[in-house]
Write an enzyme that holds these catalytic residues in place. Sequence first.
Site, PDB file in Angstrom:
ATOM      1  N   ASP A 295       1.060  -1.198   0.063  1.00  0.00           N
ATOM      2  CA  ASP A 295       0.008  -0.131   0.052  1.00  0.00           C
ATOM      3  C   ASP A 295       0.793   1.219   0.036  1.00  0.00           C
ATOM      4  O   ASP A 295       1.896   1.339   0.915  1.00  0.00           O
ATOM      5  CB  ASP A 295      -0.896  -0.152   1.213  1.00  0.00           C
ATOM      6  CG  ASP A 295      -1.762   0.881   1.335  1.00  0.00           C
ATOM      7  OD1 ASP A 295      -2.841   1.132   0.406  1.00  0.00           O
ATOM      8  OD2 ASP A 295      -1.908   1.829   2.256  1.00  0.00           O
TER       9      ASP A 295
ATOM     10  N   GLU B  79      14.821 -15.112   0.392  1.00  0.00           N
ATOM     11  CA  GLU B  79      15.109 -16.488   1.216  1.00  0.00           C
ATOM     12  C   GLU B  79      14.227 -17.807   0.867  1.00  0.00           C
ATOM     13  O   GLU B  79      14.493 -18.689   1.755  1.00  0.00           O
ATOM     14  CB  GLU B  79      14.844 -15.874   2.812  1.00  0.00           C
ATOM     15  CG  GLU B  79      15.835 -14.798   3.176  1.00  0.00           C
ATOM     16  CD  GLU B  79      15.477 -14.388   4.352  1.00  0.00           C
ATOM     17  OE1 GLU B  79      16.334 -13.425   4.845  1.00  0.00           O
ATOM     18  OE2 GLU B  79      14.492 -14.657   5.059  1.00  0.00           O
TER      19      GLU B  79
END
Length: 557
Positions: free
Chosen positions: A214, A263
């Site tokens: 956002d 990751e």
Amino acid sequence: MTDVLLSESRRTDPATWWRQAAVYQIYPRSFADANGDGLGDIPGVVSRADYLAELGIDAVWLSPFYPSALADGGYDVADYRNVDPRLGTLEDFDRMIAALHERGIRVIVDIVPNHSSNLHPWFQEALAAGRGSAERERYIFREGTGENGEQPPSDWGAAFGGSAWERVEDGQWYLHSFATEQPDFNWDHPDVRADFLRTLRFWSDRGVDGFRIDVAHMLTKDLTEPLPSRAELEGLPHDGNHPLSDRDDVHEIYAEWRRVFNEYDPPRTGVAEAWVSTPERRARYASAEGLGQAFNFDLLVADFDAAQFRTIIADNLAQSAASGSSTTWVLSNHDVTRHATRYGLPALEGRPVKQGVEWIKAGGPEDWIDREQGLRRARAATLLLLGLPGSAYLYQGEELGLQEVADIPADRRQDPAFFRGGEFDGFGRDGCRVPLPWTAAGPSFGFGEAEAHLPQPASFAKYAVDVEAADPDSTLSLYREALRLRRVLQTDEQLEWTETGRADVLSFVRPNGWRVVTNFGTAPFDLGADASRIVLGPVDAGSLPAESTVWIAPAGR
């Protein structure tokens, strides 16, 4: 023929699934209510998992579902690592992830990093700790101006109207770019940066595939005093050094987020809501070193016009090629007038995205809108959009052809934009957030067992899922077939324009030979021999009707 073609459809690399995905935005409080309290919830999403699978989408984007006082539709987050108890539990969320993944649907969740709720524990600690405390450094507190600090630190305005500063009991002021209940974080503080990394890992560990960010362009700020005036701010260039928006240093944050995304196997993805000044500025958010993708909102402000569509499509494909990302196509979302309504109103002709504001504020007089034309154009625009390379973001209810709901009584409205105005002109966004109709009968058209939290008009009965699912010519049937066939079109991320001899008719061919033709005009367009290979869309005696789109299979198939 289509079954053979579907057998040749693309196989998606798990690491790049998002590049040409069809993503369905769910506004959870208005999607489906499983517990009968009038408010949509996470179990409601689970209950409609088969519907989502039948629709043919690749992913769901879930608007905020976190604990919230709903000062701004859930974008005032009180706890970033939990589920609002009115919407369910973390266990419900896990069940939703499992149900969607079992059906081959990935999940993107909203992250709201510019501001928290004023009920967030950190902000409550900041209020209790007082001026000069370490707790206040996580937010943006300043002393006021005037003889006794009774005036705000600057004359800046908030997006929802009024001052961007709010005074607290001990006399200091805090910055809120949106509602007063949404204090801005201080992104220079290491606690803020570290906590959002924990949040990204928390949801990624639960199986979330990506994040929608956002107001991604607003996180970092330069509040070196003296603060500029509002007029001075508006006169400053957005070149990476603006004090409040699209600063170059925001990309240090997203580079760190990218390291977290990587990751995981496959890497998590991100898409930025970044309202910035140039395509080059937007491309930085979409880079492989950053979030990976950024929203292209250009079609939200375009009329149903061939020249505007062609320019926007060509420009955005060029931008995506330059950034190495893929573009995103959007016709409706939770912040704008639904496009089935928008296209039935007078042309924008360059006016802002808040089209229809006069119609909505006036209660939606029928002589201002041609609903049949709006829906016809919406269907045509959607087929054009779904034929383009890149990802398509669809907003819940558009697959039903839902119209904007204009006549919501003031005492039932929820959006702060309605009450406070600001850049949204005081008409609010509740009209596109009215709960979905699932059945033609029932207390809330199958949304739940109780009256919906926003009133649904009687006209929703004809748009109900059970009605449209039984009609092969319905908008829902059109979406289902388009999303099924789209897997054939979406191979290489390219297209080639083909000339039609008419300025109001657009045609392009994808590398695998599929052709998409859209007639923006009012006169039929002769398709010639291509008419025999149409697999989707209307055709009348070999001609493409006005305001419609067809998909044409390659020759020899």
